[in-house]
Design a protein around this motif. Sequence first.
Motif, PDB file in Angstrom:
ATOM      1  N   GLY A 328     -30.361 -11.340  14.185  1.00 43.09           N
ATOM      2  CA  GLY A 328     -31.081 -12.291  13.350  1.00 43.09           C
ATOM      3  C   GLY A 328     -32.363 -11.727  12.796  1.00 43.09           C
ATOM      4  O   GLY A 328     -32.582 -10.502  12.738  1.00 43.09           O
ATOM      5  N   ALA A 329     -33.248 -12.636  12.376  1.00 45.66           N
ATOM      6  CA  ALA A 329     -34.517 -12.245  11.759  1.00 45.66           C
ATOM      7  C   ALA A 329     -35.365 -11.421  12.729  1.00 45.66           C
ATOM      8  O   ALA A 329     -35.226 -11.525  13.951  1.00 45.66           O
ATOM      9  CB  ALA A 329     -35.280 -13.489  11.317  1.00 45.66           C
ATOM     10  N   GLU A 330     -36.260 -10.615  12.180  1.00 45.56           N
ATOM     11  CA  GLU A 330     -37.077  -9.717  13.001  1.00 45.56           C
ATOM     12  C   GLU A 330     -37.880 -10.469  14.049  1.00 45.56           C
ATOM     13  O   GLU A 330     -38.023 -10.013  15.190  1.00 45.56           O
ATOM     14  CB  GLU A 330     -38.019  -8.908  12.095  1.00 45.56           C
ATOM     15  CG  GLU A 330     -38.952  -7.955  12.834  1.00 45.56           C
ATOM     16  CD  GLU A 330     -38.224  -6.883  13.625  1.00 45.56           C
ATOM     17  OE1 GLU A 330     -38.804  -6.405  14.623  1.00 45.56           O
ATOM     18  OE2 GLU A 330     -37.084  -6.525  13.260  1.00 45.56           O
ATOM     19  N   PHE A 331     -38.401 -11.639  13.705  1.00 45.48           N
ATOM     20  CA  PHE A 331     -39.242 -12.359  14.676  1.00 45.48           C
ATOM     21  C   PHE A 331     -38.472 -12.745  15.937  1.00 45.48           C
ATOM     22  O   PHE A 331     -39.067 -12.950  16.993  1.00 45.48           O
ATOM     23  CB  PHE A 331     -39.890 -13.593  14.038  1.00 45.48           C
ATOM     24  CG  PHE A 331     -38.946 -14.681  13.617  1.00 45.48           C
ATOM     25  CD1 PHE A 331     -38.357 -15.526  14.548  1.00 45.48           C
ATOM     26  CD2 PHE A 331     -38.668 -14.893  12.271  1.00 45.48           C
ATOM     27  CE1 PHE A 331     -37.493 -16.538  14.167  1.00 45.48           C
ATOM     28  CE2 PHE A 331     -37.804 -15.909  11.875  1.00 45.48           C
ATOM     29  CZ  PHE A 331     -37.218 -16.731  12.831  1.00 45.48           C
ATOM     30  N   GLU A 332     -37.130 -12.853  15.841  1.00 46.45           N
ATOM     31  CA  GLU A 332     -36.323 -13.211  17.011  1.00 46.45           C
ATOM     32  C   GLU A 332     -36.525 -12.238  18.171  1.00 46.45           C
ATOM     33  O   GLU A 332     -36.318 -12.577  19.330  1.00 46.45           O
ATOM     34  CB  GLU A 332     -34.835 -13.244  16.644  1.00 46.45           C
ATOM     35  CG  GLU A 332     -34.454 -14.279  15.604  1.00 46.45           C
ATOM     36  CD  GLU A 332     -34.091 -15.614  16.212  1.00 46.45           C
ATOM     37  OE1 GLU A 332     -34.338 -15.794  17.414  1.00 46.45           O
ATOM     38  OE2 GLU A 332     -33.569 -16.469  15.481  1.00 46.45           O
ATOM     39  N   ARG A 333     -36.944 -11.040  17.869  1.00 45.45           N
ATOM     40  CA  ARG A 333     -37.067  -9.996  18.887  1.00 45.45           C
ATOM     41  C   ARG A 333     -38.476  -9.877  19.458  1.00 45.45           C
ATOM     42  O   ARG A 333     -38.768  -8.936  20.195  1.00 45.45           O
ATOM     43  CB  ARG A 333     -36.616  -8.659  18.280  1.00 45.45           C
ATOM     44  CG  ARG A 333     -35.134  -8.643  17.933  1.00 45.45           C
ATOM     45  CD  ARG A 333     -34.671  -7.352  17.294  1.00 45.45           C
ATOM     46  NE  ARG A 333     -34.925  -7.312  15.866  1.00 45.45           N
ATOM     47  CZ  ARG A 333     -34.179  -7.932  14.938  1.00 45.45           C
ATOM     48  NH1 ARG A 333     -33.128  -8.648  15.312  1.00 45.45           N
ATOM     49  NH2 ARG A 333     -34.471  -7.845  13.661  1.00 45.45           N
ATOM     50  N   HIS A 334     -39.354 -10.852  19.135  1.00 41.41           N
ATOM     51  CA  HIS A 334     -40.773 -10.697  19.500  1.00 41.41           C
ATOM     52  C   HIS A 334     -41.363 -11.954  20.135  1.00 41.41           C
ATOM     53  O   HIS A 334     -42.511 -12.300  19.866  1.00 41.41           O
ATOM     54  CB  HIS A 334     -41.585 -10.319  18.253  1.00 41.41           C
ATOM     55  CG  HIS A 334     -41.169  -9.015  17.660  1.00 41.41           C
ATOM     56  ND1 HIS A 334     -41.564  -7.798  18.168  1.00 41.41           N
ATOM     57  CD2 HIS A 334     -40.369  -8.743  16.593  1.00 41.41           C
ATOM     58  CE1 HIS A 334     -41.044  -6.823  17.444  1.00 41.41           C
ATOM     59  NE2 HIS A 334     -40.310  -7.369  16.479  1.00 41.41           N
ATOM     60  N   PHE A 335     -40.609 -12.611  21.008  1.00 38.86           N
ATOM     61  CA  PHE A 335     -41.120 -13.800  21.680  1.00 38.86           C
ATOM     62  C   PHE A 335     -41.706 -13.499  23.056  1.00 38.86           C
ATOM     63  O   PHE A 335     -42.145 -14.408  23.752  1.00 38.86           O
ATOM     64  CB  PHE A 335     -40.005 -14.850  21.828  1.00 38.86           C
ATOM     65  CG  PHE A 335     -39.803 -15.706  20.605  1.00 38.86           C
ATOM     66  CD1 PHE A 335     -40.447 -16.933  20.485  1.00 38.86           C
ATOM     67  CD2 PHE A 335     -38.970 -15.292  19.579  1.00 38.86           C
ATOM     68  CE1 PHE A 335     -40.260 -17.733  19.364  1.00 38.86           C
ATOM     69  CE2 PHE A 335     -38.774 -16.086  18.446  1.00 38.86           C
ATOM     70  CZ  PHE A 335     -39.429 -17.306  18.339  1.00 38.86           C
ATOM     71  N   GLY A 336     -41.724 -12.274  23.482  1.00 39.67           N
ATOM     72  CA  GLY A 336     -42.155 -11.939  24.826  1.00 39.67           C
ATOM     73  C   GLY A 336     -43.603 -12.294  25.117  1.00 39.67           C
ATOM     74  O   GLY A 336     -44.499 -11.970  24.331  1.00 39.67           O
ATOM     75  N   VAL A 337     -43.835 -12.935  26.254  1.00 39.03           N
ATOM     76  CA  VAL A 337     -45.193 -13.232  26.722  1.00 39.03           C
ATOM     77  C   VAL A 337     -45.792 -11.992  27.388  1.00 39.03           C
ATOM     78  O   VAL A 337     -46.996 -11.767  27.333  1.00 39.03           O
ATOM     79  CB  VAL A 337     -45.176 -14.424  27.698  1.00 39.03           C
ATOM     80  CG1 VAL A 337     -46.562 -14.691  28.277  1.00 39.03           C
ATOM     81  CG2 VAL A 337     -44.647 -15.676  26.993  1.00 39.03           C
ATOM     82  N   PHE A 338     -44.916 -11.181  27.981  1.00 40.06           N
ATOM     83  CA  PHE A 338     -45.346  -9.960  28.659  1.00 40.06           C
ATOM     84  C   PHE A 338     -44.682  -8.745  28.021  1.00 40.06           C
ATOM     85  O   PHE A 338     -43.569  -8.827  27.494  1.00 40.06           O
ATOM     86  CB  PHE A 338     -44.987 -10.005  30.151  1.00 40.06           C
ATOM     87  CG  PHE A 338     -45.709 -11.072  30.922  1.00 40.06           C
ATOM     88  CD1 PHE A 338     -46.955 -10.827  31.484  1.00 40.06           C
ATOM     89  CD2 PHE A 338     -45.136 -12.327  31.098  1.00 40.06           C
ATOM     90  CE1 PHE A 338     -47.623 -11.813  32.193  1.00 40.06           C
ATOM     91  CE2 PHE A 338     -45.793 -13.322  31.807  1.00 40.06           C
ATOM     92  CZ  PHE A 338     -47.037 -13.061  32.352  1.00 40.06           C
ATOM     93  N   ARG A 339     -45.374  -7.614  28.115  1.00 40.70           N
ATOM     94  CA  ARG A 339     -44.776  -6.338  27.716  1.00 40.70           C
ATOM     95  C   ARG A 339     -43.973  -5.774  28.884  1.00 40.70           C
ATOM     96  O   ARG A 339     -44.097  -6.221  30.025  1.00 40.70           O
ATOM     97  CB  ARG A 339     -45.863  -5.355  27.297  1.00 40.70           C
ATOM     98  CG  ARG A 339     -46.745  -5.841  26.144  1.00 40.70           C
ATOM     99  CD  ARG A 339     -47.724  -4.764  25.718  1.00 40.70           C
ATOM    100  NE  ARG A 339     -48.606  -5.231  24.646  1.00 40.70           N
ATOM    101  CZ  ARG A 339     -49.808  -5.760  24.846  1.00 40.70           C
ATOM    102  NH1 ARG A 339     -50.289  -5.872  26.096  1.00 40.70           N
ATOM    103  NH2 ARG A 339     -50.547  -6.152  23.832  1.00 40.70           N
ATOM    104  N   ALA A 340     -43.179  -4.784  28.580  1.00 43.21           N
ATOM    105  CA  ALA A 340     -42.329  -4.203  29.608  1.00 43.21           C
ATOM    106  C   ALA A 340     -43.124  -3.578  30.749  1.00 43.21           C
ATOM    107  O   ALA A 340     -42.630  -3.475  31.880  1.00 43.21           O
ATOM    108  CB  ALA A 340     -41.400  -3.156  28.988  1.00 43.21           C
ATOM    109  N   ASP A 341     -44.373  -3.162  30.477  1.00 42.22           N
ATOM    110  CA  ASP A 341     -45.197  -2.569  31.539  1.00 42.22           C
ATOM    111  C   ASP A 341     -45.903  -3.619  32.393  1.00 42.22           C
ATOM    112  O   ASP A 341     -46.669  -3.283  33.296  1.00 42.22           O
ATOM    113  CB  ASP A 341     -46.216  -1.590  30.960  1.00 42.22           C
ATOM    114  CG  ASP A 341     -47.232  -2.259  30.026  1.00 42.22           C
ATOM    115  OD1 ASP A 341     -47.209  -3.510  29.880  1.00 42.22           O
ATOM    116  OD2 ASP A 341     -48.060  -1.538  29.427  1.00 42.22           O
ATOM    117  N   GLY A 342     -45.648  -4.908  32.114  1.00 46.21           N
ATOM    118  CA  GLY A 342     -46.237  -5.983  32.893  1.00 46.21           C
ATOM    119  C   GLY A 342     -47.529  -6.527  32.342  1.00 46.21           C
ATOM    120  O   GLY A 342     -48.034  -7.538  32.833  1.00 46.21           O
ATOM    121  N   SER A 343     -48.094  -5.883  31.322  1.00 53.67           N
ATOM    122  CA  SER A 343     -49.316  -6.397  30.702  1.00 53.67           C
ATOM    123  C   SER A 343     -48.966  -7.574  29.794  1.00 53.67           C
ATOM    124  O   SER A 343     -47.831  -7.711  29.323  1.00 53.67           O
ATOM    125  CB  SER A 343     -50.022  -5.307  29.893  1.00 53.67           C
ATOM    126  OG  SER A 343     -49.195  -4.853  28.826  1.00 53.67           O
TER     127      SER A 343
END
Length: 351
Positions: A328-343
Amino acid sequence: MATRKAAALCLGYVLVVVAATAAVGDPGKIGICHGRVGSNLPSPEAAAALLKQNGITKARLFLPDPAVLQAFAAAGIDLTVGVPNENLTFLSAAGPEGALRWLRSAGLAPGSGPVAGRLRYLAVGNEVLYNNQFYAPHLVPAMRNLHAALAALGLDGQVKVSSAHASSVLASSYPPSAGAFDAASLEVLRPMLRFLADTGAPFMVNTYPFISHANDPANVPLAYALSSGESSAAPVRDGGLVYASLFDATVDAVVAALEREGFGGVPVAVTETGWPTAGHPAATPQNAAAYNGRMVDRKARGVGTPRRPGVPVEVFLFDLYDDDGKPGAEFERHFGVFRADGSKAYDISFA
């Protein structure tokens, strides 16, 4: 998640409030979804530790992933677990015995370590009534069979069975008091609502004010979608009620639709909501912090909506991490509250 289109009388109101409060759980805690459509996701143990570190005690999983279930339950996280759509045909036809076998195979029955003790909701199917309704005839029978299986395990008092719907299940949502379900879905919804009322389970809905704003910014101002309450967001007046928040308006449109069908005592749980940080001009870390921060704050204060003041709404934020594999749209991939490193992806506190 999907890109989706929102004296006797006093006694009756009290009964609605009591019923609506019964299934919401801890009114001071917000939950979070843990999507798994990503290529760089931390381990389940790391994700569980991150939740615990931030004081998040409730999570929604979209399927019963054994590793995630065990890690989250061991960390003391209460679980809302999804039953995938593709399992509904089997669960509908297999009866309570087949549903019991499914619960055991999914690691959700007693004897599966700490998981059964942490299971709070089964979300049977996700947005089954949206778009392709192939699984719709199987939905309520599957819910009934799973509930019967839970009863056989002695878990029916602990685990509520429901199904998460797209907000497009509403044919009308403006003004909120005009809320009504899509007529084409009523054949499924009416027996489901009876089941929810009989078992004390909530009506689950996924709602994204961000998407409403992105699709129609002229009629859905940013401040209204952000639930900011700013004067720049012209409030919606609905009889004696005033709405400065699209989130409140959507929840109350669902409440009105439930009342219209004669099930005003069924509580509402928001099983997905959130704001992305990239992929659209309104998708910024600052706006995500504002929207999700207000969701956390309203849970902490136990506020309700204009139609149900003082009745907290169960809320699950989407999503724990960005899901770079989502279509889907690009924004669909950017809902994360946290980054993969835990920050944290932005400044937000769950304390």
